[in-house]
Scaffold this motif. Structure first.
Motif, PDB file in Angstrom:
ATOM      1  N   PHE A  59       0.833  -1.213   0.000  1.00 19.31           N
ATOM      2  CA  PHE A  59       0.000   0.000   0.000  1.00 19.31           C
ATOM      3  C   PHE A  59       0.868   1.263   0.000  1.00 19.31           C
ATOM      4  O   PHE A  59       0.612   2.204  -0.763  1.00 19.31           O
ATOM      5  CB  PHE A  59      -0.916  -0.008   1.223  1.00 19.31           C
ATOM      6  CG  PHE A  59      -1.741   1.246   1.366  1.00 19.31           C
ATOM      7  CD1 PHE A  59      -2.869   1.447   0.584  1.00 19.31           C
ATOM      8  CD2 PHE A  59      -1.370   2.231   2.277  1.00 19.31           C
ATOM      9  CE1 PHE A  59      -3.615   2.607   0.712  1.00 19.31           C
ATOM     10  CE2 PHE A  59      -2.112   3.388   2.410  1.00 19.31           C
ATOM     11  CZ  PHE A  59      -3.238   3.585   1.621  1.00 19.31           C
ATOM     12  N   VAL A  60       1.908   1.276   0.847  1.00 18.42           N
ATOM     13  CA  VAL A  60       2.765   2.460   0.950  1.00 18.42           C
ATOM     14  C   VAL A  60       3.520   2.705  -0.350  1.00 18.42           C
ATOM     15  O   VAL A  60       3.543   3.829  -0.878  1.00 18.42           O
ATOM     16  CB  VAL A  60       3.754   2.300   2.129  1.00 18.42           C
ATOM     17  CG1 VAL A  60       4.809   3.405   2.101  1.00 18.42           C
ATOM     18  CG2 VAL A  60       3.012   2.320   3.452  1.00 18.42           C
ATOM     19  N   SER A  62       2.888   1.557  -3.461  1.00 21.96           N
ATOM     20  CA  SER A  62       1.986   1.893  -4.571  1.00 21.96           C
ATOM     21  C   SER A  62       1.415   3.301  -4.410  1.00 21.96           C
ATOM     22  O   SER A  62       1.243   4.027  -5.407  1.00 21.96           O
ATOM     23  CB  SER A  62       0.853   0.872  -4.670  1.00 21.96           C
ATOM     24  OG  SER A  62       0.086   0.844  -3.471  1.00 21.96           O
ATOM     25  N   SER A  63       1.151   3.710  -3.173  1.00 22.86           N
ATOM     26  CA  SER A  63       0.629   5.062  -2.934  1.00 22.86           C
ATOM     27  C   SER A  63       1.664   6.124  -3.275  1.00 22.86           C
ATOM     28  O   SER A  63       1.331   7.157  -3.874  1.00 22.86           O
ATOM     29  CB  SER A  63       0.199   5.210  -1.474  1.00 22.86           C
ATOM     30  OG  SER A  63      -0.851   4.326  -1.156  1.00 22.86           O
ATOM     31  N   TYR A  66       1.926   6.306  -7.021  1.00 21.70           N
ATOM     32  CA  TYR A  66       0.720   6.917  -7.608  1.00 21.70           C
ATOM     33  C   TYR A  66       0.710   8.426  -7.410  1.00 21.70           C
ATOM     34  O   TYR A  66       0.400   9.191  -8.337  1.00 21.70           O
ATOM     35  CB  TYR A  66      -0.522   6.285  -6.983  1.00 21.70           C
ATOM     36  CG  TYR A  66      -1.820   6.846  -7.519  1.00 21.70           C
ATOM     37  CD1 TYR A  66      -2.332   6.419  -8.730  1.00 21.70           C
ATOM     38  CD2 TYR A  66      -2.524   7.810  -6.802  1.00 21.70           C
ATOM     39  CE1 TYR A  66      -3.527   6.928  -9.230  1.00 21.70           C
ATOM     40  CE2 TYR A  66      -3.708   8.332  -7.290  1.00 21.70           C
ATOM     41  CZ  TYR A  66      -4.207   7.876  -8.496  1.00 21.70           C
ATOM     42  OH  TYR A  66      -5.374   8.403  -8.989  1.00 21.70           O
ATOM     43  N   ASN A  67       1.043   8.876  -6.210  1.00 23.34           N
ATOM     44  CA  ASN A  67       0.981  10.310  -5.907  1.00 23.34           C
ATOM     45  C   ASN A  67       2.124  11.099  -6.552  1.00 23.34           C
ATOM     46  O   ASN A  67       1.936  12.247  -6.964  1.00 23.34           O
ATOM     47  CB  ASN A  67       0.999  10.528  -4.390  1.00 23.34           C
ATOM     48  CG  ASN A  67      -0.292  10.061  -3.735  1.00 23.34           C
ATOM     49  OD1 ASN A  67      -1.374  10.406  -4.172  1.00 23.34           O
ATOM     50  ND2 ASN A  67      -0.175   9.267  -2.690  1.00 23.34           N
ATOM     51  N   TYR A  76       5.427   5.931 -14.389  1.00 27.16           N
ATOM     52  CA  TYR A  76       4.809   5.134 -13.329  1.00 27.16           C
ATOM     53  C   TYR A  76       4.923   3.648 -13.647  1.00 27.16           C
ATOM     54  O   TYR A  76       5.312   2.831 -12.790  1.00 27.16           O
ATOM     55  CB  TYR A  76       3.347   5.555 -13.182  1.00 27.16           C
ATOM     56  CG  TYR A  76       2.548   4.779 -12.161  1.00 27.16           C
ATOM     57  CD1 TYR A  76       3.143   4.298 -11.008  1.00 27.16           C
ATOM     58  CD2 TYR A  76       1.191   4.540 -12.354  1.00 27.16           C
ATOM     59  CE1 TYR A  76       2.410   3.594 -10.062  1.00 27.16           C
ATOM     60  CE2 TYR A  76       0.450   3.838 -11.422  1.00 27.16           C
ATOM     61  CZ  TYR A  76       1.063   3.366 -10.280  1.00 27.16           C
ATOM     62  OH  TYR A  76       0.338   2.673  -9.357  1.00 27.16           O
ATOM     63  N   SER A 125       3.328  -4.460  -5.051  1.00 28.63           N
ATOM     64  CA  SER A 125       2.860  -3.080  -5.193  1.00 28.63           C
ATOM     65  C   SER A 125       2.539  -2.733  -6.639  1.00 28.63           C
ATOM     66  O   SER A 125       1.699  -1.875  -6.912  1.00 28.63           O
ATOM     67  CB  SER A 125       3.916  -2.107  -4.653  1.00 28.63           C
ATOM     68  OG  SER A 125       5.107  -2.169  -5.434  1.00 28.63           O
ATOM     69  N   ALA A 128      -1.225  -2.823  -8.235  1.00 30.64           N
ATOM     70  CA  ALA A 128      -2.182  -1.715  -8.162  1.00 30.64           C
ATOM     71  C   ALA A 128      -2.303  -0.980  -9.495  1.00 30.64           C
ATOM     72  O   ALA A 128      -3.327  -0.345  -9.779  1.00 30.64           O
ATOM     73  CB  ALA A 128      -1.757  -0.737  -7.072  1.00 30.64           C
TER      74      ALA A 128
END
Length: 271
Positions: A59-60, A62-63, A66-67, A76, A125, A128
């Protein structure tokens, strides 16, 4: 000589009858059951911890991707690919390390276990990138958990019939190799029109379900190994508990990735 039973001396109030004291035997059985439960608790506790570490890491990472790279899809995708390839290489190295550190003293096994879970999170990751909705990932996770629990139950109930499962696994592995050779080396040269290409596609989907069946059998075998070990060796060491947790965790992740890939392909075909 007497099966562990203790005999109290004769008492005048007992009319000369021998009284068997089973308290110590009952206590022994109770301690054994507690030890068995503790072993399962340790293994599946470590298993759950590994899943949690992996989920948080995925989650961390991939976040962040993404951001940071929200407006640059190509970068990306490239960054996700680099992370996945690097993580896959590290997973292979760490898996060897885990197998070598099982019977060593110290905290080496614990460090490798945590590192393995983190690197696996980095590897996952990238998934996602292919999912538009978090509900899809949740569905795939629940589907994987259900299949995993069922196969753990099958493995626990197998007992000494695990040899039959090994035979089935061997047949499936040989069959999958045959289908892979057929798909890669023969089918593309034989099937050149659309109607025949559909036959090739059928073989492809058969292979996908064979792979899932193989992973399910591995789960049952690993669970059966754990059960038999617990029955024969009550005091399972810390490192050995970590080893079995890692084996079951790897089975779960492999099944998750395979189901993920299958569902993504099915959704792509529907579109």
């Amino acid at each position: 000589m007497f099966g562990g039973k203790q005999f109290k001396p004769l008492d005048d109030n007992q009319n000369g009858e021998v009284v068997i004291d089973t308290t110590s035997e009952e206590n022994s059985v109770s301690k054994e059951k507690k030890s068995l439960n503790l072993t399962y608790f340790k293994v599946f506790g470590f298993f759950g911890l590994a899943l949690l570490i992996t989920a948080v890491t995925a989650f961390v990472v991939s976040s962040i991707l993404y951001n940071v790279l929200l407006n640059d899809v190509e970068t990306y995708a490239l960054a996700s690919m680099i992370i996945s390839i690097t993580s896959a290489f590290l997973v292979v190295i760490l898996s060897f390390g885990v197998n070598l550190a099982v019977f060593k003293k110290g905290h080496t096994m614990t460090v490798l276990f945590v590192a393995y879970s983190i690197v696996m999170g980095c590897l996952l990751s990238g998934l996602a990138f292919y999912v538009n909705s978090p509900y899809t990932l949740a569905f795939i996770f629940l589907a994987t958990a259900l299949v995993f629990l069922i196969m753990c139950g099958v493995g626990a109930l197998l007992g000494n019939k695990v040899k039959l499962v090994y035979m089935i696994l061997g047949v499936l592995l040989i069959g999958s190799i045959f289908i892979v050779i057929l798909n890669l080396c023969i089918m593309p040269f034989l099937f050149v029109n659309e109607s025949l290409w559909s036959t090739y596609s059928i073989f492809y989907w058969i292979l996908e379900f064979v792979f899932i069946a193989i992973l399910c059998i591995y789960i049952a075998i690993d669970m059966n190994r754990l059960k038999r070990l617990v029955q024969n060796n009550i005091n399972v060491p810390h490192n050995l508990a970590l080893y079995f947790a890692t084996s079951l965790y790897t089975d779960f992740i492999a099944l998750f990735v395979r189901i993920f890939y299958l569902i993504i392909r099915l959704k792509a075909n529907d579109n």
